[in-house]
Design a protein around this motif. Structure first.
Motif, PDB file in Angstrom:
ATOM      1  N   LEU A 121      63.347 -28.362  12.501  1.00  0.00           N
ATOM      2  CA  LEU A 121      64.203 -29.535  12.634  1.00  0.00           C
ATOM      3  C   LEU A 121      64.434 -30.256  11.317  1.00  0.00           C
ATOM      4  CD1 LEU A 121      62.783 -30.781  16.012  1.00  0.00           C
ATOM      5  CD2 LEU A 121      65.219 -30.428  15.552  1.00  0.00           C
ATOM      6  N   ARG A 122      63.891 -29.738  10.237  1.00  0.00           N
ATOM      7  CA  ARG A 122      64.119 -30.338   8.921  1.00  0.00           C
ATOM      8  C   ARG A 122      65.100 -29.478   8.142  1.00  0.00           C
ATOM      9  NH1 ARG A 122      61.015 -34.440   7.619  1.00  0.00           N
ATOM     10  NH2 ARG A 122      59.216 -34.936   8.906  1.00  0.00           N
ATOM     11  N   ASN A 180      72.182 -20.785   2.795  1.00  0.00           N
ATOM     12  CA  ASN A 180      73.290 -21.026   3.725  1.00  0.00           C
ATOM     13  C   ASN A 180      73.065 -22.251   4.595  1.00  0.00           C
ATOM     14  OD1 ASN A 180      71.263 -20.135   5.384  1.00  0.00           O
ATOM     15  ND2 ASN A 180      72.457 -18.520   6.383  1.00  0.00           N
ATOM     16  N   GLY A 181      71.989 -23.020   4.325  1.00  0.00           N
ATOM     17  CA  GLY A 181      71.746 -24.245   5.074  1.00  0.00           C
ATOM     18  C   GLY A 181      71.171 -24.035   6.453  1.00  0.00           C
ATOM     19  N   ARG A 182      70.751 -22.821   6.800  1.00  0.00           N
ATOM     20  CA  ARG A 182      70.221 -22.506   8.126  1.00  0.00           C
ATOM     21  C   ARG A 182      68.946 -21.686   7.975  1.00  0.00           C
ATOM     22  NH1 ARG A 182      73.035 -21.099  13.297  1.00  0.00           N
ATOM     23  NH2 ARG A 182      74.977 -21.524  12.188  1.00  0.00           N
ATOM     24  N   TRP A 183      67.895 -22.118   8.687  1.00  0.00           N
ATOM     25  CA  TRP A 183      66.639 -21.375   8.624  1.00  0.00           C
ATOM     26  C   TRP A 183      66.794 -19.993   9.245  1.00  0.00           C
ATOM     27  CZ3 TRP A 183      63.104 -23.136   5.538  1.00  0.00           C
ATOM     28  CH2 TRP A 183      62.846 -24.507   5.407  1.00  0.00           C
ATOM     29  N   SER A 184      66.078 -19.028   8.698  1.00  0.00           N
ATOM     30  CA  SER A 184      65.878 -17.735   9.354  1.00  0.00           C
ATOM     31  C   SER A 184      64.380 -17.567   9.543  1.00  0.00           C
ATOM     32  CB  SER A 184      66.433 -16.598   8.489  1.00  0.00           C
ATOM     33  OG  SER A 184      65.664 -16.462   7.289  1.00  0.00           O
ATOM     34  N   THR A 185      63.971 -16.586  10.329  1.00  0.00           N
ATOM     35  CA  THR A 185      62.526 -16.379  10.508  1.00  0.00           C
ATOM     36  C   THR A 185      61.861 -16.100   9.164  1.00  0.00           C
ATOM     37  OG1 THR A 185      62.946 -14.035  10.985  1.00  0.00           O
ATOM     38  CG2 THR A 185      62.733 -15.526  12.869  1.00  0.00           C
ATOM     39  N   ARG A 186      62.571 -15.379   8.296  1.00  0.00           N
ATOM     40  CA  ARG A 186      61.989 -15.025   6.997  1.00  0.00           C
ATOM     41  C   ARG A 186      61.850 -16.251   6.097  1.00  0.00           C
ATOM     42  NH1 ARG A 186      64.026 -14.316   2.235  1.00  0.00           N
ATOM     43  NH2 ARG A 186      66.167 -14.398   3.014  1.00  0.00           N
ATOM     44  N   THR A 187      62.931 -17.065   5.972  1.00  0.00           N
ATOM     45  CA  THR A 187      62.871 -18.210   5.055  1.00  0.00           C
ATOM     46  C   THR A 187      61.910 -19.286   5.570  1.00  0.00           C
ATOM     47  OG1 THR A 187      64.835 -19.183   6.116  1.00  0.00           O
ATOM     48  CG2 THR A 187      65.186 -17.823   4.163  1.00  0.00           C
ATOM     49  N   LEU A 188      61.890 -19.507   6.881  1.00  0.00           N
ATOM     50  CA  LEU A 188      60.970 -20.513   7.412  1.00  0.00           C
ATOM     51  C   LEU A 188      59.524 -20.038   7.288  1.00  0.00           C
ATOM     52  CD1 LEU A 188      60.647 -23.273   8.668  1.00  0.00           C
ATOM     53  CD2 LEU A 188      60.973 -22.246  10.920  1.00  0.00           C
ATOM     54  N   ALA A 189      59.300 -18.761   7.525  1.00  0.00           N
ATOM     55  CA  ALA A 189      57.943 -18.213   7.382  1.00  0.00           C
ATOM     56  C   ALA A 189      57.450 -18.366   5.948  1.00  0.00           C
ATOM     57  CB  ALA A 189      57.931 -16.740   7.796  1.00  0.00           C
ATOM     58  N   ALA A 191      67.201 -21.727  18.925  1.00  0.00           N
ATOM     59  CA  ALA A 191      67.627 -20.953  17.762  1.00  0.00           C
ATOM     60  C   ALA A 191      68.037 -21.946  16.687  1.00  0.00           C
ATOM     61  CB  ALA A 191      68.795 -20.033  18.122  1.00  0.00           C
ATOM     62  N   PRO A 192      67.869 -21.602  15.403  1.00  0.00           N
ATOM     63  CA  PRO A 192      68.205 -22.552  14.349  1.00  0.00           C
ATOM     64  C   PRO A 192      69.715 -22.731  14.227  1.00  0.00           C
ATOM     65  CG  PRO A 192      67.621 -20.431  13.399  1.00  0.00           C
ATOM     66  CD  PRO A 192      67.339 -20.333  14.870  1.00  0.00           C
ATOM     67  N   SER A 193      70.116 -23.951  13.913  1.00  0.00           N
ATOM     68  CA  SER A 193      71.509 -24.252  13.623  1.00  0.00           C
ATOM     69  C   SER A 193      71.584 -24.733  12.183  1.00  0.00           C
ATOM     70  CB  SER A 193      72.040 -25.317  14.587  1.00  0.00           C
ATOM     71  OG  SER A 193      73.413 -25.552  14.370  1.00  0.00           O
ATOM     72  N   ILE A 250      68.931 -27.467  15.800  1.00  0.00           N
ATOM     73  CA  ILE A 250      68.545 -26.306  16.587  1.00  0.00           C
ATOM     74  C   ILE A 250      69.452 -26.231  17.806  1.00  0.00           C
ATOM     75  CG2 ILE A 250      66.139 -26.259  15.827  1.00  0.00           C
ATOM     76  CD1 ILE A 250      65.335 -27.655  18.358  1.00  0.00           C
ATOM     77  N   GLU A 251      69.730 -25.016  18.224  1.00  0.00           N
ATOM     78  CA  GLU A 251      70.538 -24.774  19.416  1.00  0.00           C
ATOM     79  C   GLU A 251      69.606 -24.598  20.602  1.00  0.00           C
ATOM     80  OE1 GLU A 251      73.045 -21.439  18.802  1.00  0.00           O
ATOM     81  OE2 GLU A 251      74.166 -22.342  17.135  1.00  0.00           O
ATOM     82  N   LEU A 252      69.817 -25.417  21.635  1.00  0.00           N
ATOM     83  CA  LEU A 252      69.004 -25.294  22.836  1.00  0.00           C
ATOM     84  C   LEU A 252      69.697 -24.359  23.822  1.00  0.00           C
ATOM     85  CD1 LEU A 252      67.997 -29.042  23.350  1.00  0.00           C
ATOM     86  CD2 LEU A 252      66.677 -27.218  22.255  1.00  0.00           C
ATOM     87  N   ASP A 253      68.901 -23.694  24.623  1.00  0.00           N
ATOM     88  CA  ASP A 253      69.426 -22.724  25.589  1.00  0.00           C
ATOM     89  C   ASP A 253      69.908 -23.458  26.833  1.00  0.00           C
ATOM     90  OD1 ASP A 253      70.115 -20.406  26.853  1.00  0.00           O
ATOM     91  OD2 ASP A 253      68.069 -19.824  27.378  1.00  0.00           O
ATOM     92  N   THR A 254      71.004 -24.206  26.669  1.00  0.00           N
ATOM     93  CA  THR A 254      71.588 -24.976  27.764  1.00  0.00           C
ATOM     94  C   THR A 254      73.040 -24.544  27.961  1.00  0.00           C
ATOM     95  OG1 THR A 254      72.285 -26.721  26.239  1.00  0.00           O
ATOM     96  CG2 THR A 254      70.126 -26.971  27.263  1.00  0.00           C
TER      97      THR A 254
END
Length: 644
Positions: free
Chosen positions: A97-98, A107-116, A136-138, A143-147
């Motif tokens: 969320l940061r 690109n301004g969006r987290w990926s599993t690799r960059t956040l890890a 999922a990251p936005s 973040i995108e919620l599954d709604t």
């Protein structure tokens, strides 16, 4: 001989502001490193920096060297060798969320690799946390919620909660941007709102699970329609995003939804983490206490953030209005919704009672109870044209008298946009009023809409929808008669286009010319794709440049006619002595132009009343099984200085 002082450290552009922010931050190691670099950039010697900060001179040299190599990224702890550390999934969500810096994610969006890499954990740890919380990251720390539809979440506050499983509603408001973004150099272990905030979020999750267990043991009555409606009204008042689950909630257009109560509870846990990141610890504790109190009580949990003054109002009901007006509740309902016509005197008493009592239609409750939205969609090609702007105002006023909202859409006369508006209106509103330019007979005859659809414009035969129009051919005949009867013979028709309205107006002009024995010169039939002033001006200037004689202009709307009038005046042509000009629509600008523009005036009030009535009376008159209605609104000629 003493050591030669080191040269001042040269900072990269923009880095001083970052270092100053980190130096005053809550991460002691990063703050200390930032102060070292700031002092070095100010020309303080390495020995003096070491003595003032209680560090070794070698340490000062190390951080100077790290900055030269890495910039402000040197402030972060480097990943340690060995197996990546374990991390609570909640902390992974908090960091998601940061908003990442450009160094962390270009690109301004987290990926599993960059956040890890930022957290010093494995990519699998990040992926598991995202899966556990259904997100999922936005971009930019969202973040995108599954709604349904997908809700984009950023740090903020939980403003309200309604819990009565299987029904659940939560209201969440995003914090102002910039109030929670971390500065470069915060260590991963200290990112997020801190241990206190994350702890409060975990306590909310635990109490929510306890409240659910209490409901399963003791049973809780479903919330009333009024409970849900009031909650939604509060959320709307404070601009909050609503996410819900349960019977009836999925039909409400204002709430994003999930399928099960368990999924909804997981979503609330995610929202609590977003509140922790925003630093709203007190709000989370207030919510926790309300949920904790519920475990020893009965009834629906309804909670609003105590720091936001939301109080359940004393509501004026339809019964109060009926009593004041001396009529039945059903009559009040008919008078407010237009479902059935009521006597004028009765309507006057209802309207007076509504004003005096300050009654407001509870649109949320009405939708949940009846399945109706309390709104209609008006689609027009564009609002820059005065005709459509004034028509929209009339329809909005008419709908307001029936306590309906109007959602205005523009289509630019594009077929795909017109079809999208029709499809969207089925889900968002009780009916659609559309001034279509691209829809043709084939397209309209294939439509399968089952709700109210009212077409404005030239009538199209053989389609199963309601239509309202003025007789464009008759209106054009009226305009041409006026010019020919005043002695004009060389009449320009301005606005030739491949659309039904233009073709009908050409037919009307020809009919008048035939009756007066006047031949229409094809050189005076000027095309205009967009009926705007610049098109009218351009067409007339080109005609004047060609030297083709003419003594009158029929603009197929006021915009074209006003553009033509501007071109004529700019060339020194006397209006109306040399050339008479007439338009269609009787716009405000036609009244106040110099000279005033003679124009065909459609009955906007009749069109608006009929259109809204066809929408509101659609169910009572048989719905889709009834025969379509076609209404021809009257028109009249308003003579001004441009023709006499």
């Amino acid at each position: 001989m003493g050591r030669r002082p080191a040269a001042p450290l040269r900072l990269r552009a923009g880095d001083r502001e970052v270092l100053e922010a980190v130096a005053g931050g809550a991460d002691p190691p990063a703050a200390r490193r930032a102060r070292i670099l700031l002092a070095a950039s100010d020309g303080v010697s390495n020995t003096e920096i070491a003595e003032s900060l209680g560090a070794s001179r070698q340490s000062i040299l190390k951080w100077r060297g790290r900055y030269v190599a890495e910039g402000v990224d040197c402030l972060r702890d480097r990943p340690r060798p060995g197996r990546p550390r374990a991390l609570d999934p909640a902390e992974v969500v908090a960091q998601t969320l940061r908003a990442p810096s450009s160094a962390e994610a270009s690109n301004g969006r987290w990926s599993t690799r960059t956040l890890a890499a930022t957290l010093g954990v494995s990519s699998a740890t990040v992926a598991r946390a995202w899966t556990q919380y259904g997100l999922a990251p936005s971009e930019a720390g969202g973040i995108e919620l599954d709604t349904r539809p997908i809700a984009i979440l950023r740090p903020g506050r939980i403003l309200g909660l309604l819990v009565a499983a299987p029904v659940g509603l939560v209201a969440f408001a995003e914090a102002e941007r910039g109030t929670y973004r971390h500065t470069a150099g915060e260590s991963a272990s200290r990112q997020g709102a801190g241990r206190i905030g994350l702890g409060a979020a975990r306590e909310v999750a635990a109490e929510l699970a306890t409240a659910r267990a209490h409901e399963e043991r003791n049973g809780v009555a479903d919330p009333s329609v009024e409970d849900v409606a009031v909650f939604l009204e509060h959320a709307r008042e404070y601009g909050a995003q609503v996410i819900g689950t349960g019977v009836g909630i999925s039909e409400h257009g204002e709430a994003a939804t999930v399928d099960t109560f368990s999924e909804w509870r997981r979503t609330v846990e995610t929202l609590a983490l977003a509140a922790a990141v925003a630093g709203d610890v007190e709000g989370l504790r207030s919510l926790r206490d309300r949920l904790r109190a519920f475990s020893s009580s009965e009834g629906t949990v309804t909670w609003y953030d105590g720091s936001v003054s939301i109080a359940r109002p004393t509501r004026v009901t339809m019964r109060d209005v009926a009593t004041a007006a001396g009529v039945s509740i059903k009559t009040v309902s008919n008078g407010l919704t237009g479902a059935k016509r009521v006597a004028p005197e009765t309507q006057r008493r209802i309207d007076q009672a509504v004003r005096e009592l300050g009654y407001q239609v509870n649109t949320a409750a009405r939708q949940l109870r009846t399945g109706r939205h309390g709104a209609l969609v008006l689609a027009v090609p564009e609002l820059r044209l005065s005709y459509f702007a004034e028509l929209a105002e009339q329809i909005i006023d008419e709908a307001e008298r029936r306590h309906l909202n109007v959602l205005v859409q523009t289509t630019r006369g594009d077929l795909e946009r017109e079809l999208r508006v029709i499809d969207s209106a089925r889900r968002r509103a009780d009916g659609l009023i559309i001034a279509a330019q691209a829809l043709n007979h084939d397209t309209l005859s294939r439509l399968t809409t089952t709700g109210p659809l009212v077409m404005l414009g030239e009538a199209v035969q053989g389609i199963g929808v309601d239509q309202i129009t003025i007789s464009n051919a008759d209106a054009a005949t009226t305009a041409m008669d006026h010019l020919l009867e005043s002695g004009r013979r060389r009449v320009v028709m301005l606005g030739i286009a491949a659309r039904a309205v233009a073709e009908a107006r050409v037919r009307g002009c020809r009919s008048s010319a035939d009756r007066h024995g006047v031949d229409l010169d094809p050189a005076l039939m000027l095309p205009a794709t967009m009926w705007r002033r610049d098109e009218g001006e351009r067409a007339l200037l080109e005609l004047l440049d060609r030297g083709v004689p003419f003594d009158a202009v029929v603009g197929f709307n006021d915009e074209l006619a006003l553009g033509a009038q501007h071109a004529l005046l700019a060339r020194g042509v006397d209006i109306p002595k040399d050339v008479a000009v007439i338009g269609f629509d009787n716009s405000y600008d036609a009244v106040y132009s110099t000279p005033g523009l003679t124009s065909i005036a459609p009955a906007f009030d009749v069109i608006a009343h009929a259109a809204v009535s066809l929408v509101t009376e659609f169910p009572a008159k048989g719905g889709p099984t009834r025969a379509p209605t076609q209404i021809i609104a009257p028109h009249r000629l308003i003579v001004r200085g441009s023709t006499s």
